[in-house]
Design an enzyme around this catalytic site. Structure first.
Site, short mmCIF file in Angstrom:
data_model
loop_
_atom_site.label_atom_id
_atom_site.label_comp_id
_atom_site.label_asym_id
_atom_site.label_seq_id
_atom_site.Cartn_x
_atom_site.Cartn_y
_atom_site.Cartn_z
N TYR A 169 -22.10 -29.66 -36.10
CA TYR A 169 -21.16 -28.55 -36.30
C TYR A 169 -20.68 -27.88 -35.02
CZ TYR A 169 -25.58 -25.90 -36.00
OH TYR A 169 -26.80 -25.39 -35.62
N ARG A 228 -27.54 -19.84 -28.51
CA ARG A 228 -28.65 -20.69 -28.90
C ARG A 228 -28.39 -22.10 -28.39
NH1 ARG A 228 -28.47 -23.77 -33.39
NH2 ARG A 228 -27.19 -22.36 -34.61
N HIS A 256 -30.98 -24.45 -34.67
CA HIS A 256 -31.39 -23.22 -35.36
C HIS A 256 -32.89 -23.25 -35.62
CE1 HIS A 256 -31.36 -19.84 -38.11
NE2 HIS A 256 -31.95 -20.58 -39.02
#
Length: 397
Positions: free
Chosen positions: A297, A284, A288
Site C-alpha cells: 500500500y 513508520r 504496522h
C-alpha cells in the site's frame, strides 16, 4: 551491521505495477500550510526557535549523548524483538522503527510523578520510564498480560484497544486535578486512533474539566494501510481547536524539538492551563506490525524520502558537528547495543510457559460459579490428552 543502518537494511521492495493507495485527488480541498516546530534539521543543523529554545536551554553535550544512546538502544531492542517474532519466539510485534525521536524526546520530558498511558508501540517511552525491555515481551509471547507493575514506574500497561487509553488518561488526569496534585498525565496514540470516538470523548472531557493531560499523537502517516489524507481534511493538530484547547505540530524526527514541545505542554498542564495536543509528525519506516506487509500500500520512494530524515542519523550529525561525541563513544555504544540484543534473546527464550489454569484466576475478586465450571471443563479437557497419551503407550507395549 551498525545500529544506525538498521532502517536502511530493511527495504522491502514493491513491484513497479503497484499503485500507492490513498493518493490525493484534485477534488480534495487543500489545508492551510501547517506550522512545524523544528530545532534540528534533517542534516543535523541547529535551528533557532524563540518559543521553545528555552525549554532545552539546560541540554549539555552529556545530555545529547544520553538522548542518542536512548534512541540507539531502543532501536536495537526493537530490531531484536522483530527478529524474535520472525523466528517464532513472539506471536506479534509492533515496531517503532523511525519513531525513536518522538518517543525518547517526549519520554525524557516527563517527571517521575507524571503518569503515562501508552498504546502498544511506546517501547522508547517505556525505556525512559525504567521499564526493563524484556518485560515488554511477555504479552507478545503469550506468557502474561503485561509484565510490569504500572505503579512502580507510573507507566500503564500496553493498550491494544485503539484509542481507549485516551479516555483512561482523561479520567486519571481529572482525578489528579481533584486531588490537587501538580503532576501531569500523557496519553500516546497514533493518527489512526485520532479517528476513534474514544479520542473525541477524551478531548471533550479533558477540555470541560481542564484536566492536566497532554495528548501526544505520533502521526506516522499510516493507520495500517490508510494514509492520513484518507483520515482527515485538516492537519491533525488543528483538531484541538474545536475542543477548546491548543495543538502544536512538532518534527517527530527531531528529538530536541520533541523534548522542548513536550516539556512546554506538560508545564502548561501542571500549572492548571488544561490539556494540549502534540502532533509528532514522523514516519513508520517498517510495517504496522509483523503481520502487515507495507509494500502492498505504499511506495518505496516515500519510505526512502523519510529514511533520509532518520532521527538517529540526524542527532549523530549534530553531535559530530558540535564535537560532542567521538568515535570511542559510538564504538562503545555499538557494543552496548549488541549486549542488549543478546540479553533480550536469552530472556525471551528463558521465559517459562504459563500455568494453563491461571487464565481463570483473578477474573472475579470473589470467585464465580460460571468461571469455576469453565475451569473444571478445561481441566478435564487437558487431562484427556494425558490419558490418551498414556493409553497409546500402554497399547504399544
Amino acid at each position: 551491521m551498525t545500529v544506525e543502518s538498521t532502517a536502511a537494511a530493511r527495504k522491502p521492495r514493491r513491484s513497479s505495477g503497484t499503485k500507492r493507495a490513498g493518493a490525493k485527488t484534485a477534488s480534495q480541498p487543500k489545508a492551510s500550510e501547517p506550522q512545524l516546530v523544528q530545532l534540528l534539521t534533517p542534516e543535523g543543523e541547529r535551528v533557532k526557535n524563540d518559543e521553545y529554545d528555552g525549554f532545552v536551554a539546560d541540554i549539555t553535550p552529556e545530555s545529547l549523548r544520553g538522548l542518542y544512546r536512548d534512541m540507539v538502544l531502543t532501536r536495537r531492542f526493537d530490531a531484536e524483538a522483530t527478529s524474535l517474532q520472525r523466528q517464532g519466539e513472539l506471536g506479534l510485534w509492533a515496531s517503532l522503527l523511525g519513531q525513536e525521536a518522538a518517543q525518547i524526546g517526549s519520554g525524557r520530558a516527563l517527571r517521575d510523578d507524571d503518569y503515562v498511558f501508552p498504546t502498544y508501540r511506546e517501547h522508547g517511552v517505556a525505556w525512559c520510564r525504567g521499564v526493563d525491555p524484556t518485560n515488554l515481551l511477555g504479552m507478545f509471547r503469550g506468557v502474561n498480560h503485561g509484565g510490569w507493575d504500572p505503579k512502580t514506574n507510573n507507566f500503564h500497561l500496553y493498550t491494544i484497544v485503539i484509542g481507549s487509553q485516551t479516555l483512561h488518561a482523561a479520567g486519571y488526569a481529572m482525578g489528579v486535578a481533584k486531588d490537587g496534585a501538580d503532576s501531569a498525565v500523557i496519553a500516546y496514540f497514533g493518527d489512526g486512533a485520532s479517528s476513534q470516538g474514544d479520542v473525541a470523548e477524551a478531548f471533550t472531557f479533558s477540555a470541560v474539566y481542564n484536566a492536566p493531560v497532554v495528548f501526544f499523537c505520533q502521526n506516522n502517516q499510516w493507520a495500517i494501510s490508510e494514509p492520513t489524507e484518507k483520515q482527515m481534511r485538516v492537519p491533525l493538530y488543528q483538531r484541538a481547536q474545536g475542543f477548546g484547547f491548543p495543538g502544536v505540530r512538532v518534527d517527530g524526527n527531531d528529538v530536541l524539538a520533541c523534548l522542548a514541545v513536550t516539556r512546554a505542554a506538560l508545564e502548561r498542564a501542571r500549572t492548571g492551563q488544561g490539556p494540549m495536543l502534540v502532533e509528532a509528525f514522523t514516519y513508520r519506516m517498517g510495517a504496522h506490525t509483523t503481520s502487515d506487509d507495507p509494500t502492498k500500500y505504499r511506495a518505496d520512494e516515500e519510505r526512502e524520502a523519510w529514511e533520509a530524515k532518520d532521527p538517529i542519523l540526524r542527532l549523530r550529525a549534530y553531535l559530530e558537528r558540535e564535537s560532542a561525541a567521538d568515535e570511542a563513544f559510538f564504538a562503545a555504544l555499538e557494543k552496548e547495543s549488541e549486549a542488549l540484543g543478546r540479553r533480550v534473546r536469552e530472556a525471551v527464550r528463558a521465559m517459562p510457559d504459563p500455568d494453563h489454569m491461571a487464565i481463570f484466576d483473578h477474573v472475579y475478586a470473589d470467585g464465580h460459579a460460571l468461571v469455576d465450571e469453565e475451569r473444571a471443563q478445561f481441566a478435564a479437557y487437558e487431562a484427556s490428552f494425558s490419558d490418551s497419551g498414556a493409553g497409546a503407550v500402554e497399547e504399544g507395549k
